[in-house]
Design an enzyme around this catalytic site. Structure first.
Site, PDB file in Angstrom:
ATOM      1  N   SER A 107     -11.000  -0.246   0.271  1.00 34.70           N
ATOM      2  CA  SER A 107      -9.701  -0.899   0.420  1.00 34.70           C
ATOM      3  C   SER A 107      -9.558  -2.208  -0.342  1.00 34.70           C
ATOM      4  CB  SER A 107      -9.413  -1.138   1.901  1.00 34.70           C
ATOM      5  OG  SER A 107     -10.416  -1.949   2.485  1.00 34.70           O
ATOM      6  N   ASP A 155     -13.414   7.792   5.517  1.00 37.94           N
ATOM      7  CA  ASP A 155     -12.117   7.155   5.772  1.00 37.94           C
ATOM      8  C   ASP A 155     -11.321   7.227   4.473  1.00 37.94           C
ATOM      9  OD1 ASP A 155     -10.045   5.231   5.859  1.00 37.94           O
ATOM     10  OD2 ASP A 155     -11.085   4.086   7.413  1.00 37.94           O
ATOM     11  N   LYS A 181      -0.128   4.290   4.463  1.00 35.63           N
ATOM     12  CA  LYS A 181      -0.288   3.748   3.103  1.00 35.63           C
ATOM     13  C   LYS A 181       0.391   4.674   2.098  1.00 35.63           C
ATOM     14  CE  LYS A 181      -3.743   0.815   4.873  1.00 35.63           C
ATOM     15  NZ  LYS A 181      -5.025   0.753   5.532  1.00 35.63           N
ATOM     16  N   HIS A 195     -14.415  -0.797   6.183  1.00 38.79           N
ATOM     17  CA  HIS A 195     -13.293  -1.525   6.792  1.00 38.79           C
ATOM     18  C   HIS A 195     -13.592  -1.980   8.231  1.00 38.79           C
ATOM     19  CE1 HIS A 195      -9.077  -1.742   8.413  1.00 38.79           C
ATOM     20  NE2 HIS A 195      -8.834  -2.192   7.202  1.00 38.79           N
ATOM     21  N   ASN A 245       0.822  -1.211   0.000  1.00 32.52           N
ATOM     22  CA  ASN A 245       0.000   0.000   0.000  1.00 32.52           C
ATOM     23  C   ASN A 245       0.861   1.269   0.000  1.00 32.52           C
ATOM     24  OD1 ASN A 245      -2.350  -1.580   0.221  1.00 32.52           O
ATOM     25  ND2 ASN A 245      -2.156  -1.637   2.458  1.00 32.52           N
ATOM     26  N   GLU A 299     -16.007   5.308   2.782  1.00 33.34           N
ATOM     27  CA  GLU A 299     -14.575   5.433   2.479  1.00 33.34           C
ATOM     28  C   GLU A 299     -14.414   6.203   1.176  1.00 33.34           C
ATOM     29  OE1 GLU A 299     -12.613   1.593   2.693  1.00 33.34           O
ATOM     30  OE2 GLU A 299     -13.678   1.085   4.530  1.00 33.34           O
ATOM     31  N   HIS A 346      -7.086   4.794   1.722  1.00 34.98           N
ATOM     32  CA  HIS A 346      -6.501   4.397   0.431  1.00 34.98           C
ATOM     33  C   HIS A 346      -6.587   5.480  -0.633  1.00 34.98           C
ATOM     34  CE1 HIS A 346      -5.709   0.283   1.662  1.00 34.98           C
ATOM     35  NE2 HIS A 346      -6.768   0.454   2.441  1.00 34.98           N
TER      36      HIS A 346
END
Ligand SMILES: *Cc1c(COP(=O)(O)O)cnc(C)c1O
Length: 379
Positions: A187, A212, A236, A139, A53, A183, A215
């Site tokens: 992810s 969130d 990440k 997540h 990541n 998110e 990523h």
């Protein structure tokens, strides 16, 4: 009862538990991995790594290494105490103000990790009287944070605005506050949430929106600023470690004195905070789309799946755990490290190869993986 028999039954119980995980192909042991650029060495064998990541290639950059080394020389290795005691070394202030600025928010707080940021923040926002509406694919650490808060959890269909709207309407007036969580980049699927539209809906309904950005950070130019609360991680795309939360100053001031992981866990090592700060300097100057997203698109075109990649993550859904592990092993035999992801990280029967592209790769690396995947008929 003697202690000896207690030990024996502990051992017996855990032997059984491990056996049942093994039967489900869900037993895991951390492998020892040495990373060097685009390569990973495991048990003496070198593979091209498609499971990192560290999307922007910052984790191994001189800029971050130098920042960490200088910070260690100046401040030592450990923070020595919680941030609320004496662990709030001067590098924190700089990092918190620069992440807030980058995310377009008034204020920010840095936690020990992204996991801790969610575990600490969600219970500050909602409690037993409140409702959380979370995307179905959120997540694990978001779900853990919600559970810890005691709020009622209802999941809405992945990225489905009309399902979210009907769930908001069905629960109108039944709860104290309503918090929507999603998110920016998912992810395990690599797709993006329609943040601006969710934000509009949340405002219409008087709900709060938290996103969130684990990523998305540094990888996509997202709309996270439209959310009331943005959390993310430096572990990440930023190639370092630590979690952050950005919001209005009042919200952050409250979180700082109420979030238990902020209060009861030691501050991050100065080296880590300095490396995160150096990563922000790089991310501020990023030109989008970044290399790893370009690679995702090159890869997708080459395996002819007809979609457009939205992030640095491309999943290849296999189905059951065993088949996913076999696919992973076949790619290993060809010199590619692509991790199989199994439940509980993903839903049952959606075990997959989760492929990630980073700035360490070359275009040839990407094409050679696409060819291997076609040869093995994994798509
Ligand atoms: C990795 C991840 C986190 C946790 O971040 P860490 O800093 O690794 O603890 C939080 N949310 C999502 C979506 C993640 O993928």
């Amino acid at each position: 009862m003697s202690l000896k028999s207690l030990n024996k039954s502990l051992d017996a119980i855990f032997t059984e538990r491990i056996a049942s995980l093994q039967a489900e192909h869900r037993f895991r042991t951390p492998i020892e991995a040495t990373i060097e650029g685009a390569y990973i060495t495991v048990e003496g064998k070198r593979y091209l790594n498609f499971s990192s990541n560290d999307y922007l290639g910052l984790g191994q950059s001189d800029a971050l290494k130098d920042a960490a080394t200088r910070a260690t020389a100046e401040f030592g290795t450990g923070a020595g105490a919680s941030k609320l005691v004496t662990g709030n070394h001067p590098l924190y202030k700089e990092l918190e103000s620069s992440i807030a600025k980058l995310k377009g928010k008034e204020s920010a707080v840095v936690f020990g990790s992204g996991y801790l940021a969610n575990m600490g923040t969600i219970p500050c926002l909602v409690g037993k009287e409140d409702l959380v509406l979370a995307d179905k694919l959120c997540h694990a650490c978001i779900l853990d944070g919600i559970q810890l808060s005691g709020a009622k959890l209802i999941r809405f269909k992945h990225n489905d605005l009309s399902d979210l709207k009907s769930k908001l309407q069905a629960n109108e007036g039944k709860f104290g506050n309503i918090l929507i969580i999603t998110e920016t980049v998912f992810s395990m699927d690599g797709d993006l949430a329609p943040i601006s539209k969710i934000s509009e809906l949340s405002k219409e309904c008087g709900a709060w929106l938290m996103v969130d950005d684990a990523h998305g950070f540094g990888v996509v130019k997202d709309a996270s600023a439209d959310a009331d609360i943005v959390m993310g991680t430096f572990s990440k795309g930023a190639g370092s470690y630590g979690g952050y939360v950005c919001a209005d100053k009042t919200v952050i001031d409250y979180i700082k004195s109420a979030a238990r992981p902020h209060m009861f866990s030691t501050g991050l090592p100065p080296a880590v905070v300095a490396a995160s700060g150096a990563a922000i300097n790089k991310i501020e100057k990023a030109v989008y789309p970044v290399k790893s997203v370009k690679y995702s698109n090159i890869f997708i075109q080459n395996i002819n799946n007809g979609q457009k990649a939205q992030s640095a993550i491309v999943p290849i859904i296999i189905g059951d755990e065993k088949a996913a592990l076999e696919a992973q092993d076949k790619l290993k035999a060809k010199g590619f490290w692509v991790q199989a992801i199994r439940p509980p990280a993903v839903a049952n029967n959606t075990s997959r190869l989760r492929i990630t592209f980073t700035a360490y790769h070359t275009e040839d690396d990407v094409l050679s993986l696409a060819n291997a995947i076609k040869e093995l008929e994994l798509v």
